[in-house]
Design an enzyme around this catalytic site. Structure first.
Site, short mmCIF file in Angstrom:
data_model
loop_
_atom_site.label_atom_id
_atom_site.label_comp_id
_atom_site.label_asym_id
_atom_site.label_seq_id
_atom_site.Cartn_x
_atom_site.Cartn_y
_atom_site.Cartn_z
CB CYS A 304 -0.95 -0.01 1.19
SG CYS A 304 -0.11 -0.15 2.79
CG HIS A 841 -4.06 0.64 4.51
ND1 HIS A 841 -3.54 -0.24 3.58
CD2 HIS A 841 -5.04 1.33 3.86
CE1 HIS A 841 -4.17 -0.09 2.43
NE2 HIS A 841 -5.08 0.86 2.58
#
Length: 913
Positions: A304, A841
């Site tokens: 990510c 994330h």
């Protein structure tokens, strides 16, 4: 033979399964002699074909609420179609078509003002059924029974995308036409070859039955000729059909061939041909299927961080344009080079095929990992670290490419001036998209508090890493306030090379501004166990970032954008992006594991070292560059310019620094008796500067272990220069006799709550406050304000002279600020969601210049978001911020508006054809 193409919501009724749910679909009504049909293309990727000839039982059209129309079609087998959401014109046209077919009155429907011919193609699947199945139903020959069973025709056996074959739509049509000619000349021979390849048993049967096919040859030839004409028409009009199971792109082979041809011409040659007149027509087709455009990037496993950074970079039009706007042949660049990996991802990042994206991202990850092994595995990594490696590696890539194809000067010398202009054909260079967009130049001035010796260091950076305030404040800080604090003057434990004094004062200022200013917030701090932890304190995200207060007369503006005539057709890139939204199977060579991909092409890295500090102006004229270099600068004030290390030394930053020294040197007194700690006999007029020789050798400056880490210097240069000719301006020499040195100044740790104060607080106890100055650019520490206020007293006659000098300096700085306002506009934010540094994330919010709205990119998920909402949601998670110079931002918006107007005119022209 014409076709009707419209859009609506369809329900399919069946006596066994009932009525399906309403689904949006494109409806194609194809009218052929005794072979009329209705084809429905659904969003899910499926399509259905309904035979209309001798199969219509009833057609009913109902209109209600003025503009809502409902059409009910009943077929002979009691199956039904319920179509709604049609416009009045579309509903009437479809009703007329169905009635005409029902009454066997074949008259081609005309749809005025619509580009129906563009979408008049039929699927190859239907062509295969018609040409190789139904045509031979009248014949007793079993030649095509195998083709009927497999659903594969001769046309499908033609090779599509290979490494050595690249065919355009016209070339494919020509090859098919030649095959048809051979088929018409000897149908039996074609059947023999086809059946020999598939089944020898069927071949023997076919050979026995060939005599019975002679009577039908004439009829077959006529039908094949008709099919060939239709096929050529379909190919010329759309080139978007195939039988690969893809919903709307049925004949993807033609699309693949044309797409790869365009990409190869665009990437592998110096210029692309303007002979592809069908690109705009193809663009129209993909605009009908926006759901096939996928802007997200798949996660390869804890990637990510990479997706967020790439979405931010590739959403910047100037970076994307500079990445593709190169004059060297792309075919000579290794496919596993980072430059090529980014270019391919830029082309195909919006494709609907996830496998292609995964392949491209994997190749790009391998290219980065070849130089930075930390990104080799599937471990979680830092987005800022990936961004830094990506930009550095891309810059190094371009430097070595410039070394391979080194531009020759018109004088035949290797030491040709490093500033190369694109309008000179003999001296054109390859601009680096990192240098032209992200690289900034800082002038770091470090002055010894004892002897006044000043060291000027030029720092080249691609971003600015800024500390967050360590103390908890009543009101949250902002990007603007932390940015201003970074440029404030501060005390350093820095050992002077001349007098070995350990205290100095450092000041940063801009020497050259970038197009895109990247601000990295250091969201980490030390806990009670001296371990790093995430700092999730709230920071107000400033929409605009003002940097004028940190510039001077010699600050150079951002590099100008390329001229309109030199810009690569960015609209073409958008078309190719949409074209690649189908199921394109492109095989890319495996990435070679090498730490230096371009090493075999280079004999030595000395030339690349010499090229450090180049400023390549791509697409700008000499007049523009002279204006760029001479803007806001005067020859008398410019002391020296060093192109090798980009040192840009002016009187202005020196005067700025010395003014600060004059203030701070008098504000601290000796603890015993208030006497100065150092001798007053050290005048500022004796300040020495390190000179820069004509051919300086790079030497690394090493600090002693007694010094604290100076985190402000992100990438300090290797050079320390000496220039004995540089002197402090005369207006400060008079103050030299009054200067007193001290080493008791404290470093203030607390940051201002908002932007740094523009004036001193009004003193309440001092009588002579009118002489108190309000310097806007001297960021004095809060702990020293009380002592500074003492300068307002007339007890010390030297204070008045000092204040007068400071006041004149502040007025001069204010006049300089009025000359130009440098403001940056927020265009992208990379955020980290999580409580710890080692887990979490990453997502990205980026401004879309084409749609002029913000999007949130969360791997494959892409959602629209309001800018104000984004600024509010990312206060505690915002990590990396991309700011574009406001003038560049406005220019980008104007270019995008002009491009959309041109595109609209092209569409209207095509629809009229």
């Amino acid at each position: 033979m014409a076709a009707l193409f419209l859009r609506g919501f369809v329900q399919i009724g069946n006596c066994k399964t009932g009525i399906s749910k309403s689904k949006e679909a494109f409806i194609e009504a194809v009218e052929r002699k005794k072979k009329d049909r209705l084809v429905l293309y659904f969003k899910s990727g499926k399509y259905s074909t309904f035979r209309l000839s001798d199969n219509i039982q009833n057609v009913v059209l109902k209109s209600y609420r003025g503009n809502q129309n409902h059409l009910h079609l009943t077929l002979q087998n009691n199956n039904g179609l319920f179509i709604e959401g049609l416009s009045s014109t579309d509903a009437e046209q479809l009703k007329i078509f169905l009635d005409r077919v029902h009454q066997n009155e074949v008259q081609p429907p005309v749809r005025p003002g619509k580009g129906g011919s563009v979408f008049s193609s039929t699927t190859q699947k239907e062509i295969n059924k018609t040409s190789f199945h139904k045509v031979d139903e009248k014949s007793s020959s079993k030649s095509f029974e195998i083709a009927k069973g497999s659903g594969t025709g001769v046309l499908q056996r033609m090779p599509l995308l290979t490494s050595k074959l690249t065919l355009t739509c016209g070339e494919l049509s020509e090859n098919q036409h030649k095959k048809r000619k051979r088929m018409l000349s000897s149908s039996s021979e074609m059947n023999e070859e086809f059946l020999k390849e598939n089944n020898s048993v069927e071949y023997k049967k076919s050979k026995a039955d060939c005599s019975r096919c002679v009577s039908y040859n004439r009829e077959k030839q006529l039908k094949l000729k008709e099919l060939e004409e239709n096929k050529k028409l379909e190919c010329e009009s759309s080139c978007i059909m195939n039988a690969t199971g893809n919903p709307y792109l049925d004949d993807i082979g033609l699309l693949q061939a044309l797409t790869e041809k365009m990409v190869l011409v665009f990437l592998l040659q110096q210029g692309y041909s303007d002979g592809y007149t069908k690109w705009d027509k193809l663009k129209l087709f993909f605009e009908l299927f926006p759901e096939k455009i996928c802007h997200g990037l798949p996660n390869l496993g804890n990637t990510c961080y990479m997706n967020a950074v790439l979405q931010s970079l590739l959403s910047i039009p100037s970076f994307a344009d500079d990445l593709l706007n190169q004059s060297f042949p792309w075919g000579k660049i290794p496919l596993n080079a980072l430059t090529m990996c980014l270019a391919r991802l830029l082309f195909f990042k919006d494709t609907y095929n996830i496998e292609i994206k995964e392949m491209l991202l994997l190749n790009l990850k391998k290219a980065i990992s070849a130089a930075a092994e930390i990104f080799h595995g599937n471990a979680q990594n830092d987005a800022h670290e990936f961004l830094a490696h990506c930009l550095d590696q891309l810059k190094d890539n371009m430097e070595k490419l410039n070394t391979i194809w080194k531009p020759k000067s018109e004088f035949g010398e290797d030491n040709f001036p490093k500033q190369v202009f694109a309008d000179d054909p003999d001296t054109s260079g390859f601009s680096c998209p990192v240098i032209t967009n992200f690289e900034l130049e800082l002038l770091h001035s470090i002055a010894c508090k004892a002897c006044g010796q000043v060291i000027l260091k030029t720092e080249l950076n691609n971003y600015l890493s800024i500390n967050l305030p360590q103390r908890i404040k009543a009101h949250p800080s902002s990007i603007q306030s932390t940015f201003d604090l970074f440029f404030g003057a501060e005390e350093l434990e820095y050992k002077c090379a001349k007098c070995e004094h350990k205290t100095s004062v450092g000041v940063h200022s801009f020497s050259r501004l970038p197009r895109i200013l990247i601000v990295h917030l250091k969201r980490y701090s030390l806990n009670e166990f001296c371990a790093l932890k995430k700092n999730d304190q709230e920071v107000i995200i400033s929409k605009y970032l003002k940097v004028s207060s940190h510039c001077n007369e010699g600050t150079r503006p951002p590099l100008p954008l390329s001229e309109d005539g030199e810009i690569t057709d960015f609209q073409l890139l958008k078309v190719i992006r949409k074209m690649t939204s189908g199921n394109i199977s492109v095989s890319w060579p495996a990435t070679k594991e090498s730490k230096d991909i371009l090493a075999p092409h280079i004999g030595s890295d000395k030339e690349s070292e010499q090229k450090k500090g180049q400023t390549v102006f791509k697409g700008a004229s000499r007049r523009q560059q002279q204006k760029y270099l001479g803007k806001n600068s005067k020859p008398n004030e410019l002391e020296s310019v060093y192109s090798g290390d980009r040192a840009f030394i002016e009187k202005e930053p020196l005067a700025h620094l010395m003014t600060y020294l004059e203030d701070t040197s008098l504000c601290q007194f000796h603890k015993a008796g208030g006497k100065p700690a150092s001798s007053p006999g050290t005048p500022l007029s004796k300040v020495d500067f390190q000179t820069v020789p004509e051919n300086p050798k790079r030497k690394k400056y090493v600090k002693t272990s007694k010094f604290v880490a100076f985190d402000r210097i992100i990438n300090p240069t290797k050079d320390l220069y000496e220039d004995k000719n540089i002197r402090i301006p005369e207006r400060f020499q008079k103050v030299s006799e009054q200067t007193q040195q001290c080493d008791g100044m404290r470093i203030c740790e607390q940051a201002p709550q908002q932007a740094l104060p523009q004036s001193f607080p009004k003193p309440g106890t001092q009588g002579h406050t009118k002489n108190l100055l309000r310097p806007t650019k001297l960021n004095l520490q809060k702990s020293n304000r009380n002592s500074l206020l003492a300068l307002g007293s007339n007890k010390n006659p030297r204070n008045k002279d000092i204040l007068d000098k400071i006041k004149s300096k502040a007025k001069e700085t204010k006049r300089n600020d009025d000359k130009g306002d440098h403001t940056y506009r927020l265009i992208s934010v990379v955020s980290h969601l999580g409580k710890t540094l080692k887990s979490g994330h990453y997502i990205c919010d980026a401004y879309d210049f084409e749609k002029q709205i913000w999007f949130t990119y969360d791997d494959m998920r892409v959602l629209g978001i309001q800018e104000a909402q984004m600024q509010e949601d990312r206060r505690c998670t915002g990590y990396i911020f991309f700011y574009m110079h406001n003038e560049i931002f406005e220019e980008m918006l104007k270019r995008e508006e002009n491009a959309q107007l041109n595109s609209k005119e092209v569409e209207e022209t095509l629809q009229k054809e």
